[in-house]
Design an enzyme around this catalytic site. Structure first.
Site, PDB file in Angstrom:
ATOM      1  N   ASN A   1      -5.000   8.387 -15.530  1.00 43.45           N
ATOM      2  CA  ASN A   1      -4.438   7.751 -14.338  1.00 43.45           C
ATOM      3  C   ASN A   1      -4.343   6.265 -14.623  1.00 43.45           C
ATOM      4  O   ASN A   1      -5.282   5.703 -15.197  1.00 43.45           O
ATOM      5  CB  ASN A   1      -5.356   7.931 -13.123  1.00 43.45           C
ATOM      6  CG  ASN A   1      -5.295   9.322 -12.561  1.00 43.45           C
ATOM      7  OD1 ASN A   1      -4.582  10.162 -13.083  1.00 43.45           O
ATOM      8  ND2 ASN A   1      -6.056   9.563 -11.501  1.00 43.45           N
ATOM      9  N   GLY A   2      -3.288   5.627 -14.192  1.00 43.65           N
ATOM     10  CA  GLY A   2      -3.148   4.186 -14.416  1.00 43.65           C
ATOM     11  C   GLY A   2      -1.978   3.897 -15.332  1.00 43.65           C
ATOM     12  O   GLY A   2      -1.127   4.755 -15.563  1.00 43.65           O
ATOM     13  N   LYS A  28      -0.490   9.275  -2.138  1.00 40.76           N
ATOM     14  CA  LYS A  28      -1.423   8.901  -1.087  1.00 40.76           C
ATOM     15  C   LYS A  28      -2.064   7.557  -1.370  1.00 40.76           C
ATOM     16  O   LYS A  28      -2.172   6.713  -0.497  1.00 40.76           O
ATOM     17  CB  LYS A  28      -2.503   9.991  -0.937  1.00 40.76           C
ATOM     18  CG  LYS A  28      -3.551   9.686   0.134  1.00 40.76           C
ATOM     19  CD  LYS A  28      -2.929   9.591   1.511  1.00 40.76           C
ATOM     20  CE  LYS A  28      -3.909   9.175   2.585  1.00 40.76           C
ATOM     21  NZ  LYS A  28      -3.201   8.722   3.802  1.00 40.76           N
ATOM     22  N   TRP A  57       2.057  11.731 -11.353  1.00 39.37           N
ATOM     23  CA  TRP A  57       3.078  11.072 -10.533  1.00 39.37           C
ATOM     24  C   TRP A  57       3.782  10.106 -11.477  1.00 39.37           C
ATOM     25  O   TRP A  57       3.171   9.146 -11.951  1.00 39.37           O
ATOM     26  CB  TRP A  57       2.392  10.336  -9.386  1.00 39.37           C
ATOM     27  CG  TRP A  57       3.309   9.745  -8.368  1.00 39.37           C
ATOM     28  CD1 TRP A  57       3.908  10.387  -7.321  1.00 39.37           C
ATOM     29  CD2 TRP A  57       3.699   8.370  -8.258  1.00 39.37           C
ATOM     30  NE1 TRP A  57       4.653   9.506  -6.584  1.00 39.37           N
ATOM     31  CE2 TRP A  57       4.539   8.249  -7.137  1.00 39.37           C
ATOM     32  CE3 TRP A  57       3.432   7.228  -8.999  1.00 39.37           C
ATOM     33  CZ2 TRP A  57       5.103   7.059  -6.737  1.00 39.37           C
ATOM     34  CZ3 TRP A  57       4.004   6.025  -8.599  1.00 39.37           C
ATOM     35  CH2 TRP A  57       4.834   5.950  -7.484  1.00 39.37           C
ATOM     36  N   CYS A  92      -1.470  10.014  -9.541  1.00 35.37           N
ATOM     37  CA  CYS A  92      -2.011  11.031 -10.428  1.00 35.37           C
ATOM     38  C   CYS A  92      -3.435  11.412 -10.030  1.00 35.37           C
ATOM     39  O   CYS A  92      -4.145  10.631  -9.409  1.00 35.37           O
ATOM     40  CB  CYS A  92      -2.048  10.493 -11.841  1.00 35.37           C
ATOM     41  SG  CYS A  92      -0.487   9.818 -12.390  1.00 35.37           S
ATOM     42  N   GLU A 119       8.986   7.713   5.926  1.00 36.95           N
ATOM     43  CA  GLU A 119       8.193   8.370   4.885  1.00 36.95           C
ATOM     44  C   GLU A 119       8.357   9.878   4.871  1.00 36.95           C
ATOM     45  O   GLU A 119       8.415  10.485   3.818  1.00 36.95           O
ATOM     46  CB  GLU A 119       6.703   8.116   5.136  1.00 36.95           C
ATOM     47  CG  GLU A 119       6.199   6.778   4.746  1.00 36.95           C
ATOM     48  CD  GLU A 119       4.692   6.741   4.849  1.00 36.95           C
ATOM     49  OE1 GLU A 119       4.028   6.639   3.820  1.00 36.95           O
ATOM     50  OE2 GLU A 119       4.157   6.827   5.979  1.00 36.95           O
ATOM     51  N   GLU A 150       5.199   0.162  12.241  1.00 40.90           N
ATOM     52  CA  GLU A 150       4.448   1.331  11.762  1.00 40.90           C
ATOM     53  C   GLU A 150       5.183   2.634  12.130  1.00 40.90           C
ATOM     54  O   GLU A 150       5.257   3.568  11.325  1.00 40.90           O
ATOM     55  CB  GLU A 150       3.022   1.291  12.353  1.00 40.90           C
ATOM     56  CG  GLU A 150       2.178   2.546  12.192  1.00 40.90           C
ATOM     57  CD  GLU A 150       1.941   2.970  10.750  1.00 40.90           C
ATOM     58  OE1 GLU A 150       2.321   2.237   9.835  1.00 40.90           O
ATOM     59  OE2 GLU A 150       1.392   4.061  10.550  1.00 40.90           O
ATOM     60  N   HIS A 173      19.601 -10.864  17.424  1.00 37.61           N
ATOM     61  CA  HIS A 173      19.948 -11.751  16.301  1.00 37.61           C
ATOM     62  C   HIS A 173      20.495 -10.969  15.111  1.00 37.61           C
ATOM     63  O   HIS A 173      20.511 -11.475  14.006  1.00 37.61           O
ATOM     64  CB  HIS A 173      18.722 -12.565  15.879  1.00 37.61           C
ATOM     65  CG  HIS A 173      18.230 -13.464  16.965  1.00 37.61           C
ATOM     66  ND1 HIS A 173      18.892 -14.611  17.334  1.00 37.61           N
ATOM     67  CD2 HIS A 173      17.165 -13.355  17.797  1.00 37.61           C
ATOM     68  CE1 HIS A 173      18.248 -15.187  18.343  1.00 37.61           C
ATOM     69  NE2 HIS A 173      17.198 -14.435  18.639  1.00 37.61           N
ATOM     70  N   ARG A 187      -2.381  13.760  -3.075  1.00 41.82           N
ATOM     71  CA  ARG A 187      -2.175  12.410  -3.582  1.00 41.82           C
ATOM     72  C   ARG A 187      -0.722  12.165  -3.983  1.00 41.82           C
ATOM     73  O   ARG A 187      -0.313  11.022  -4.183  1.00 41.82           O
ATOM     74  CB  ARG A 187      -3.069  12.163  -4.802  1.00 41.82           C
ATOM     75  CG  ARG A 187      -4.539  12.163  -4.468  1.00 41.82           C
ATOM     76  CD  ARG A 187      -5.375  12.247  -5.715  1.00 41.82           C
ATOM     77  NE  ARG A 187      -5.251  11.052  -6.534  1.00 41.82           N
ATOM     78  CZ  ARG A 187      -6.134  10.080  -6.575  1.00 41.82           C
ATOM     79  NH1 ARG A 187      -7.215  10.143  -5.833  1.00 41.82           N
ATOM     80  NH2 ARG A 187      -5.969   9.042  -7.352  1.00 41.82           N
ATOM     81  N   LYS A 221       6.486   5.447   9.499  1.00 43.84           N
ATOM     82  CA  LYS A 221       6.111   6.874   9.577  1.00 43.84           C
ATOM     83  C   LYS A 221       7.347   7.753   9.481  1.00 43.84           C
ATOM     84  O   LYS A 221       7.368   8.726   8.748  1.00 43.84           O
ATOM     85  CB  LYS A 221       5.415   7.185  10.913  1.00 43.84           C
ATOM     86  CG  LYS A 221       3.951   6.950  11.124  1.00 43.84           C
ATOM     87  CD  LYS A 221       2.958   7.518  10.205  1.00 43.84           C
ATOM     88  CE  LYS A 221       2.898   6.864   8.869  1.00 43.84           C
ATOM     89  NZ  LYS A 221       2.001   5.790   8.657  1.00 43.84           N
TER      90      LYS A 221
HETATM   91  O1  M6R Z   1      -4.942   3.186   1.025  1.00 37.71           O
HETATM   92  P1  M6R Z   1      -4.203   2.010   1.581  1.00 37.71           P
HETATM   93  O2  M6R Z   1      -4.415   1.817   3.014  1.00 37.71           O
HETATM   94  O3  M6R Z   1      -4.485   0.742   0.791  1.00 37.71           O
HETATM   95  O4  M6R Z   1      -2.687   2.336   1.334  1.00 37.71           O
HETATM   96  C1  M6R Z   1      -1.686   1.421   1.653  1.00 37.71           C
HETATM   97  C2  M6R Z   1      -0.327   2.079   1.687  1.00 37.71           C
HETATM   98  O5  M6R Z   1      -0.025   2.618   0.426  1.00 37.71           O
HETATM   99  C3  M6R Z   1      -0.259   3.183   2.731  1.00 37.71           C
HETATM  100  O6  M6R Z   1      -0.587   2.721   3.995  1.00 37.71           O
HETATM  101  C4  M6R Z   1       1.138   3.811   2.762  1.00 37.71           C
HETATM  102  O7  M6R Z   1       2.070   2.897   3.227  1.00 37.71           O
HETATM  103  C5  M6R Z   1       1.077   5.073   3.629  1.00 37.71           C
HETATM  104  N1  M6R Z   1       1.772   6.131   2.980  1.00 37.71           N
HETATM  105  C6  M6R Z   1       1.596   4.864   5.002  1.00 37.71           C
HETATM  106  O8  M6R Z   1       1.671   6.025   5.734  1.00 37.71           O
END
Ligand code: M6R
Length: 610
Positions: free
Chosen positions: A101-102, A605, A75, A2, A490, A483, A506, A27, A487
């Site tokens: 927010n929260g 985000k 969100w 949010c 996501e 990673e 395995h 965000r 990517k």
């Molecule tokens: O702001 P942060 O690095 O703490 O965020 C951690 C994860 O939420 C963040 O890396 C998330 O996995 C990304 N969307 C990856 O692309």
């Protein structure tokens, strides 16, 4: 997650709120809304979906003049992403509006009590409770009612609050959820969950602390604690380049941020390498330098991409400094009973510096007596402020939900920390110099790697309709495989898994057939021959191999279906180069599938709730 924006001043509030909400779109959100006070009435306009839907509705209010308002992008956590559940939430008497927010953890019991008193709820959210609770305490003084209501709340919050009967008051409050207060010209004030929302109006920012309540009037403000006592907070002049939050000709923030990596890495290393000593010089760790000499164990804690950067850090720190390192998901660390003894150092990594799980893990580590250092990009963020020292990435704002330049920057910072720890222990002057020199060459090598962009797009065209992907890597590049898979998942919504290459036999090998593209990170290093064997195993089963390798090796030509050749550097620095084609591959696959890569579905985000 949010987003909040608020304004009080002499200008018309609606364009300011809308502009702020658009800046917060990155965000992640699924509905939006605003409340403003105009002609002694409180107007609230909300819409499910994107901000354009809200903007359309607000056309009916184009003639309204208001200088006080709050806005929100939601969100969904409690309740579906509907217009009803969108913020602001308004008290039953229609006087008080709240954006939040929260998560209010005790909302159910508060709601039950309010319902017993006859309050009717209109939404499924936890936030609506707050509007009714403030109204319950309201006797003509919004500030006092807010303080009393906050006293009853458990959980995390950042609030923006206004009241129809007090058109001269904007209130913000925070506990556990980020909130900044902006000081504009001529008695104008701003609230935001993120400086990006207000940076084109002011660079004078107060980062509110937990349990701070800011009360702004036309022409003045005060910050109070829960006992209604005034507290002093520094006003910080932020150095913020507005281009940093614009796309600057790129189709997406993600692509811009991928291409910004050479510059971001230069900024990350600027002034931090002492080539003559073969060492790193990290001002943010100066105060901890003696302690670092004595540590005998490191726990790295983080989430998502930051976690994978931490895994690279584990390998590099153990190699250079010989200090045992464990990497742990912050969400796990916070709820088990981690063993922390004297000599254990905790490193918290976060791009945003606001991730709730990482903050909670830090709290747990502090509780058990550990020194906690932060590696963050978010200047003045909660993680930065709650650490005992640390290193900023200085990578500039990362807006794309898929983290890119933060990953390479985090790996670079971890390598510099490893060099520093190594030089305190077992790394020789010559070896230190070799590493420091290799680091300085990295930005140029990333520039060269980025030239592969159009070739990678061609590869993406070939595989964009695949249903699954496997990513394999070994040693330093195993975390890069993880990673790369993250990517792709996501932003393309294709199922992908990252594995240590040798683990394939395995289990995952059972998945391989002609429909399975396998991205193998295979630079020419000590394990190259091993990874060639893994590639042969894939080919023998009909799998398609996209190999990310170095310019100095040819044997792969005969095995790989597609080859991506990156420049060569020291093996420990290779992840900073090999991550780049994987970012580009994910980007192109996702855009070719027509996805919104900057705001992928369901994602936020910065994850400021559990
Ligand atoms: O702001 P942060 O690095 O703490 O965020 C951690 C994860 O939420 C963040 O890396 C998330 O996995 C990304 N969307 C990856 O692309």
């Amino acid at each position: 997650m949010c987003g909040i924006v608020g304004y009080i001043g002499s200008k018309n509030v609606l364009p300011i709120l809308l502009d702020g909400l658009k800046k917060l779109e990155y965000r992640g959100y699924d509905s939006a809304g605003v409340s403003f006070v105009s002609n002694n009435s409180l107007q609230t306009v909300k819409a499910a979906g994107k901000i354009v839907a809200l903007e359309k509705k607000l056309k009916d209010f184009a003639d309204e003049q208001s200088s006080l308002g709050i806005g929100h992008t939601r969100w969904a956590t409690h309740g579906a992403p509907t217009e009803n559940n969108a913020h602001p939430h308004v008290s039953a008497d229609g006087k008080i509006a709240v954006v939040h927010n929260g998560i209010i953890e005790n909302y159910a019991s508060l709601k039950a009590k309010l319902q017993q008193n006859g309050v009717e709820f209109k939404s499924d959210t936890d936030t609506e409770v707050v509007a009714h609770l403030i109204s319950h305490f309201y006797q003509g003084d919004l500030k006092s009612a807010v303080i009393q209501a906050i006293g009853k709340l458990e959980g995390a919050f950042g609030f923006g609050i206004i009241c129809k009967d007090e058109p001269d008051v904007l209130i913000g409050a925070r506990r556990g959820s980020p909130l900044v207060f902006g000081i504009g010209d001529n008695g104008e004030y701003y609230l935001a969950s993120d400086v990006a929302a207000i940076v084109n109006h002011t660079h004078k920012i107060v980062y509110l602390d937990d349990n701070d309540i800011v009360v702004a009037h036309h022409g003045g403000y005060e910050i109070l604690n829960l006992q209604s006592q005034t507290v002093q907070r520094d006003v910080q002049k932020i150095d913020f380049d507005e281009d940093a939050v614009a796309k600057c000709g790129f189709d997406h923030y993600m692509l811009k941020e991928i291409f910004e990596q050479p510059e971001a890495l230069r900024n990350t290393m600027r002034g931090r390498l002492n080539i003559a000593d073969g060492n790193a010089k990290l001002a943010g760790l100066e105060a901890n330098i003696r302690e670092l000499r004595d540590i005998n164990r490191i726990i790295i804690t983080a989430c998502g991409t930051s976690y994978y950067a931490g895994m690279v850090g584990e390998y590099v720190i153990e190699d250079l400094a010989g200090v045992p390192v464990e990497v742990e998901y912050a969400s796990e660390f916070r709820y088990r009973n981690p063993i922390i003894k004297p000599g254990t150092l905790v490193l918290a990594i976060s791009q945003s510096g606001e991730t709730a799980d990482t903050l909670a893990a830090m709290k747990e580590a502090h509780q058990k007596g550990a020194t906690v250092l932060g590696i963050c990009n978010g200047i003045g963020s909660s993680i930065a402020r709650n650490s005992d020292g640390g290193v900023y990435l200085h990578a500039g704002p990362e807006i794309g939900v898929a983290s890119t330049k933060a990953f390479s920057g985090q790996v670079l910072v971890l390598t510099m920390i490893a060099l520093l720890l190594g030089r305190q222990r077992r790394v020789s002057f010559e070896h230190g110099m070799e590493i420091a020199n290799a680091i300085t060459e990295i930005p140029e090598l990333v520039e060269e790697t980025l030239k592969l962009n159009s070739a990678i797009r061609t590869i993406a065209e070939k595989y964009k309709d695949a249903k699954n992907f496997l990513y394999l890597g070994r040693h330093y590049n195993y975390p890069v495989a993880m990673e790369g898979a993250l990517k792709l998942k996501e932003i393309s919504y294709i199922h992908a898994e990252g594995y240590p290459a040798a683990e394939m036999k395995h289990g995952p090998i059972a998945l391989i057939d002609e429909n399975m593209p396998v991205v193998v990170i295979a630079p020419k290093d000590a394990l190259f021959d091993k990874i060639i064997s893994n590639i042969r195993e894939i080919k023998a089963r009909g799998g398609k191999v996209i190999a990310v390798t170095t310019q100095d090796c040819s044997p792969l030509d005969e095995f790989a279906d597609d080859l991506i050749r990156v420049p060569t550097t020291l093996p420990m620095l290779m992840p900073i180069l090999t991550c780049v084609p994987l970012q580009l591959l994910a980007y192109h696959v996702a855009t070719l599938r027509g996805n919104n890569v900057d705001q992928p579905r369901n994602l936020a985000k910065s994850v400021t709730v559990e």
